[in-house]
Design a protein around this motif. Structure first.
Motif, PDB file in Angstrom:
ATOM      1  N   THR A   1       0.843  -1.199   0.000  1.00 42.81           N
ATOM      2  CA  THR A   1       0.000   0.000   0.000  1.00 42.81           C
ATOM      3  C   THR A   1       0.877   1.246   0.000  1.00 42.81           C
ATOM      4  N   ARG A   2       0.636   2.138  -0.948  1.00 42.16           N
ATOM      5  CA  ARG A   2       1.335   3.432  -0.949  1.00 42.16           C
ATOM      6  C   ARG A   2       0.541   4.414  -0.100  1.00 42.16           C
ATOM      7  N   VAL A   3       1.220   5.006   0.868  1.00 43.51           N
ATOM      8  CA  VAL A   3       0.589   5.973   1.773  1.00 43.51           C
ATOM      9  C   VAL A   3       1.258   7.320   1.559  1.00 43.51           C
ATOM     10  N   ARG A   4       0.441   8.324   1.235  1.00 43.51           N
ATOM     11  CA  ARG A   4       0.950   9.673   1.011  1.00 43.51           C
ATOM     12  C   ARG A   4       0.171  10.639   1.905  1.00 43.51           C
ATOM     13  N   CYS A   5       0.896  11.472   2.645  1.00 42.19           N
ATOM     14  CA  CYS A   5       0.257  12.386   3.595  1.00 42.19           C
ATOM     15  C   CYS A   5       0.787  13.804   3.400  1.00 42.19           C
ATOM     16  N   VAL A   6      -0.068  14.763   3.652  1.00 46.11           N
ATOM     17  CA  VAL A   6       0.354  16.155   3.734  1.00 46.11           C
ATOM     18  C   VAL A   6      -0.426  16.798   4.869  1.00 46.11           C
ATOM     19  N   VAL A   7       0.254  17.621   5.669  1.00 44.97           N
ATOM     20  CA  VAL A   7      -0.411  18.285   6.799  1.00 44.97           C
ATOM     21  C   VAL A   7       0.189  19.684   6.972  1.00 44.97           C
ATOM     22  N   LYS A   8      -0.697  20.632   7.156  1.00 42.89           N
ATOM     23  CA  LYS A   8      -0.297  22.009   7.437  1.00 42.89           C
ATOM     24  C   LYS A   8      -0.745  22.320   8.852  1.00 42.89           C
ATOM     25  N   VAL A   9       0.214  22.553   9.746  1.00 36.29           N
ATOM     26  CA  VAL A   9      -0.093  22.604  11.170  1.00 36.29           C
ATOM     27  C   VAL A   9       0.589  23.793  11.832  1.00 36.29           C
ATOM     28  N   ASP A  10      -0.057  24.290  12.854  1.00 34.92           N
ATOM     29  CA  ASP A  10       0.547  25.283  13.740  1.00 34.92           C
ATOM     30  C   ASP A  10       0.867  24.567  15.048  1.00 34.92           C
ATOM     31  N   PRO A  11       2.118  24.141  15.262  1.00 36.14           N
ATOM     32  CA  PRO A  11       2.452  23.352  16.449  1.00 36.14           C
ATOM     33  C   PRO A  11       2.547  24.165  17.733  1.00 36.14           C
ATOM     34  N   LYS A  12       2.388  25.479  17.622  1.00 34.95           N
ATOM     35  CA  LYS A  12       2.475  26.374  18.793  1.00 34.95           C
ATOM     36  C   LYS A  12       3.820  26.222  19.502  1.00 34.95           C
ATOM     37  N   MET A  13       4.888  26.314  18.710  1.00 36.35           N
ATOM     38  CA  MET A  13       6.247  26.204  19.239  1.00 36.35           C
ATOM     39  C   MET A  13       7.055  27.440  18.874  1.00 36.35           C
TER      40      MET A  13
END
Length: 406
Positions: free
Chosen positions: A307-319
């Motif tokens: 299985t090919r798994v592709r992810c993208v996430v745009k996050v504000d980690p508050k760091m």
């Protein structure tokens, strides 16, 4: 009488037995008089009735037999000509709406959107009449397609921070965003695990902490539909004195794109307290609640049970107190470790009944969902994956589930 098109006097060869010369009355009047000059259907009936009881032959028009107002003859004549120019139901457009909404209810959002676009182009009046329902289809689909385009983008502002040592290995990219608070990461990995098991692990949100050591807590806040969830996840910090834990409440939706797009796609974003009528859990201890602008995961089944798994996430980690390089290093490590553990757990779930005991119990408790999910995957792959070995039925927790009624 109107279906008969002509009466026995005008067209004796057809032998229609209709009331006395109604068609002759219709001939005497223009279509505008028949349809626009009458105040109501009752008045139409009255006038036609009067003509049927009177002597219509005295004012009969001298038209050729078997001829209508339009000049067509035979089967082409009659009611089609009388109703020309008047609104009629768009059966084809309505049928497309029915199909589009059925696809949408069945979580086949991309197929529903293609039909929605076709309706807008070919049947604009029908599209306007169903603007609310079709608008909901377009809203979900356009968000998913926008995130998929971002996921599939290459080059440009993307910087590879973890390259693959071999083909199909974990790769991680980072993209700088406007404002130091936002960070966008992309991950790509070919897992040596079947799609069914990969999705089982992700679906059981409350068991995430069982196989991901950096998950301190997770909970399902709302089960909105078959493929919609609102969940809570807490990421545990190894040194909470210096770096607090992070948690998030988010909405996620899975899209069945197996038929035409060859994938399952999940879109996600964080929600505010009270959105969808769901209250956030209280923040406990040294914890900071973060925001996820958007997230997207695409699962593509490959040959040989991979299985090919592709992810993208745009996050504000508050760091805000940490430099960008350190944030990216932490995120990269979390992505790499998470993908590896996901693959390992999916493989162990397939090969060992003991390792998958808790997940197997969840599948037993929810046979309707898992029979649908496994059945869809195996249907689109053509045949069920081979399960060899004498004890396959005893070790594979999905044996029997995919064969249930879907």
């Amino acid at each position: 009488a109107m279906q008969a098109r002509n009466c026995v006097k005008c067209l004796p060869s057809q032998g229609f037995a209709v009331s006395k010369h109604v068609c002759c009355f219709l001939r005497r009047r223009s279509r505008a008089q028949v349809f626009a000059g009458m105040d109501s259907p009752d008045q139409q009936h009255e006038e036609i009735g009067e003509a049927a009881t009177g002597d219509a032959s005295t004012e009969e028009l001298d038209l050729e037999p078997n001829t209508s107002f339009s000049g067509a003859t035979g089967k082409e004549a009659g009611i089609d000509a009388l109703t020309e120019g008047h609104d009629s139901p768009d059966d084809e457009g309505e049928a497309l709406v029915t199909r589009a909404l059925a696809f949408f209810r069945d979580d086949k959002v991309f197929q529903a959107h293609r039909l929605e676009q076709r309706i807008a182009q070919e049947h604009p009046a029908v599209h306007a009449a169903h603007a609310t329902e079709l608008g909901a289809v377009a809203e979900v689909a356009e968000e998913a397609e926008r995130l998929a385009a971002d996921l599939d983008s290459e080059g440009g502002a993307w910087v590879c921070v973890k390259d693959a040592k071999k083909e199909g290995d974990v790769r991680v990219w980072y993209r700088a965003e406007e404002g130091a608070e936002l960070h966008t990461l992309k991950v790509d990995y070919d897992m040596d695990a079947r799609l069914e098991y990969v999705l089982v692990l992700l679906n059981e949100i409350t068991l995430l902490h069982k196989w991901l050591p950096f998950i301190g807590a997770s909970d399902l806040l709302s089960h909105r539909s078959r493929c919609e969830r609102i969940a809570y996840v807490k990421v545990q910090s190894p040194a909470p004195i210096m770096l607090y834990h992070r948690d998030v409440c988010f909405y996620a939706r899975a899209i069945d794109g197996l038929d035409e797009d060859g994938c399952v796609q999940i879109i996600a974003r964080s929600i505010e307290d009270g959105d969808f009528g769901v209250a956030h859990p209280k923040i406990v201890g040294r914890t900071v609640r973060i925001g996820v602008d958007y997230g997207c995961v695409k699962f593509i089944p490959l040959n040989r049970g991979r299985t090919r798994v592709r992810c993208v996430v745009k996050v504000d980690p508050k760091m805000q107190g940490l430099p960008a390089w350190l944030i990216n290093w932490i995120a990269t490590k979390v992505c790499w470790v998470g993908m590896r553990l996901w693959e390992w757990k999916a493989r162990s779930l397939e090969g060992s009944q003991e390792a998958g005991k808790e997940h197997k119990q969840r599948m037993d408790e929810n046979p309707e969902f898992y029979s649908w999910m496994v059945g869809r995957i195996q249907e689109c792959l053509g045949v069920a994956p081979e399960r060899e070995g004498k004890g396959a039925a005893e070790t594979d927790p999905l044996i029997g589930i995919g064969t249930l009624s879907v």
